[in-house]
Scaffold this motif. Structure first.
Motif, PDB file in Angstrom:
ATOM      1  N   ALA A   1       0.775  -1.235   0.305  1.00 33.43           N
ATOM      2  CA  ALA A   1       0.096  -0.012  -0.016  1.00 33.43           C
ATOM      3  C   ALA A   1       1.038   1.345   0.171  1.00 33.43           C
ATOM      4  O   ALA A   1       0.434   2.229  -0.812  1.00 33.43           O
ATOM      5  CB  ALA A   1      -0.945  -0.094   1.141  1.00 33.43           C
ATOM      6  N   LEU A   2       1.916   1.355   0.719  1.00 30.59           N
ATOM      7  CA  LEU A   2       2.725   2.468   0.879  1.00 30.59           C
ATOM      8  C   LEU A   2       3.628   2.646  -0.515  1.00 30.59           C
ATOM      9  O   LEU A   2       3.834   3.647  -0.860  1.00 30.59           O
ATOM     10  CB  LEU A   2       3.770   2.331   2.006  1.00 30.59           C
ATOM     11  CG  LEU A   2       3.026   2.623   3.318  1.00 30.59           C
ATOM     12  CD1 LEU A   2       3.913   2.285   4.531  1.00 30.59           C
ATOM     13  CD2 LEU A   2       2.360   3.709   3.411  1.00 30.59           C
ATOM     14  N   ARG A   3       3.972   1.409  -1.159  1.00 29.55           N
ATOM     15  CA  ARG A   3       4.622   1.826  -2.289  1.00 29.55           C
ATOM     16  C   ARG A   3       3.640   2.196  -3.479  1.00 29.55           C
ATOM     17  O   ARG A   3       4.063   3.085  -4.144  1.00 29.55           O
ATOM     18  CB  ARG A   3       5.244   0.522  -3.068  1.00 29.55           C
ATOM     19  CG  ARG A   3       6.522  -0.045  -1.948  1.00 29.55           C
ATOM     20  CD  ARG A   3       7.178  -1.288  -2.562  1.00 29.55           C
ATOM     21  NE  ARG A   3       7.793  -0.974  -3.759  1.00 29.55           N
ATOM     22  CZ  ARG A   3       9.187  -0.922  -4.237  1.00 29.55           C
ATOM     23  NH1 ARG A   3       9.957  -1.046  -3.124  1.00 29.55           N
ATOM     24  NH2 ARG A   3       9.498  -0.612  -5.263  1.00 29.55           N
TER      25      ARG A   3
ATOM     26  N   GLY B   1       0.688   4.019  -2.730  1.00 31.29           N
ATOM     27  CA  GLY B   1       0.632   5.244  -2.411  1.00 31.29           C
ATOM     28  C   GLY B   1       1.815   6.294  -2.777  1.00 31.29           C
ATOM     29  O   GLY B   1       1.598   7.410  -3.499  1.00 31.29           O
ATOM     30  N   GLY B   2       2.888   5.849  -2.910  1.00 29.78           N
ATOM     31  CA  GLY B   2       4.180   6.593  -3.263  1.00 29.78           C
ATOM     32  C   GLY B   2       3.937   6.939  -4.791  1.00 29.78           C
ATOM     33  O   GLY B   2       4.352   8.023  -5.165  1.00 29.78           O
TER      34      GLY B   2
ATOM     35  N   PHE C   1       1.239   6.845  -6.603  1.00 34.71           N
ATOM     36  CA  PHE C   1      -0.087   7.870  -6.654  1.00 34.71           C
ATOM     37  C   PHE C   1       0.514   9.242  -6.468  1.00 34.71           C
ATOM     38  O   PHE C   1       0.231  10.052  -7.365  1.00 34.71           O
ATOM     39  CB  PHE C   1      -1.056   7.337  -5.677  1.00 34.71           C
ATOM     40  CG  PHE C   1      -2.053   8.008  -5.756  1.00 34.71           C
ATOM     41  CD1 PHE C   1      -2.855   8.474  -6.703  1.00 34.71           C
ATOM     42  CD2 PHE C   1      -2.476   8.803  -4.495  1.00 34.71           C
ATOM     43  CE1 PHE C   1      -4.007   9.569  -6.598  1.00 34.71           C
ATOM     44  CE2 PHE C   1      -3.272  10.013  -4.433  1.00 34.71           C
ATOM     45  CZ  PHE C   1      -4.312  10.132  -5.434  1.00 34.71           C
ATOM     46  N   THR C   2       1.151   9.381  -5.349  1.00 31.85           N
ATOM     47  CA  THR C   2       1.516  10.990  -5.034  1.00 31.85           C
ATOM     48  C   THR C   2       2.610  11.431  -5.995  1.00 31.85           C
ATOM     49  O   THR C   2       2.619  12.644  -6.238  1.00 31.85           O
ATOM     50  CB  THR C   2       2.071  11.104  -3.788  1.00 31.85           C
ATOM     51  OG1 THR C   2       3.027  10.104  -3.163  1.00 31.85           O
ATOM     52  CG2 THR C   2       1.070  10.552  -2.694  1.00 31.85           C
TER      53      THR C   2
END
Length: 115
Positions: free
Chosen positions: A91-93, A95-96, A98-99
């Motif tokens: 999820a964090l990867r 999210g990175g 995406f941002t």
């Protein structure tokens, strides 16, 4: 790079650290031992190991995945908790990406799009 991961063979090269930079190695080992001490930390060891495992999945460090999976299981982590740690990293990867995509769109908005 993971093809270089061979615990027995790799230890041979780890000895170079001990020979060439023993003071730094000693400081690192002491630091690592303090971070993953069984007692005396605010965050229980199982959670610290699961956090380390999520980071290892994110950095894709084979050595860390091996060590912290073993540490997490030894500290009482279940397969479900390990799976969730992997999903947290995913999820964090994602999210990175995406941002960073938003940043690219911000840059794009300042450019002339005429061909």
């Amino acid at each position: 790079m993971s093809d270089l991961y061979n615990g027995t063979e790799n230890r041979k090269f780890g000895r170079i650290y001990k020979k060439e930079t023993p003071d730094i190695l000693e400081a690192f080992v002491a630091f690592d031992n303090a971070v993953f001490a069984e007692e005396g930390r605010a965050i229980p060891l199982k959670f610290r190991e699961l956090m380390a495992l999520s980071v290892a999945f994110t950095t894709q460090c084979s050595f860390c995945i091996d060590a912290h999976t073993k540490g997490a299981v030894k500290a009482g982590a279940t397969d479900a908790e390990i799976a969730e740690a992997a999903w947290i990293a995913a999820a964090l990867r994602a999210g990175g990406a995406f941002t960073h995509g938003r940043m690219a769109l911000q840059v794009s908005s300042t450019l002339d799009h005429e061909h």
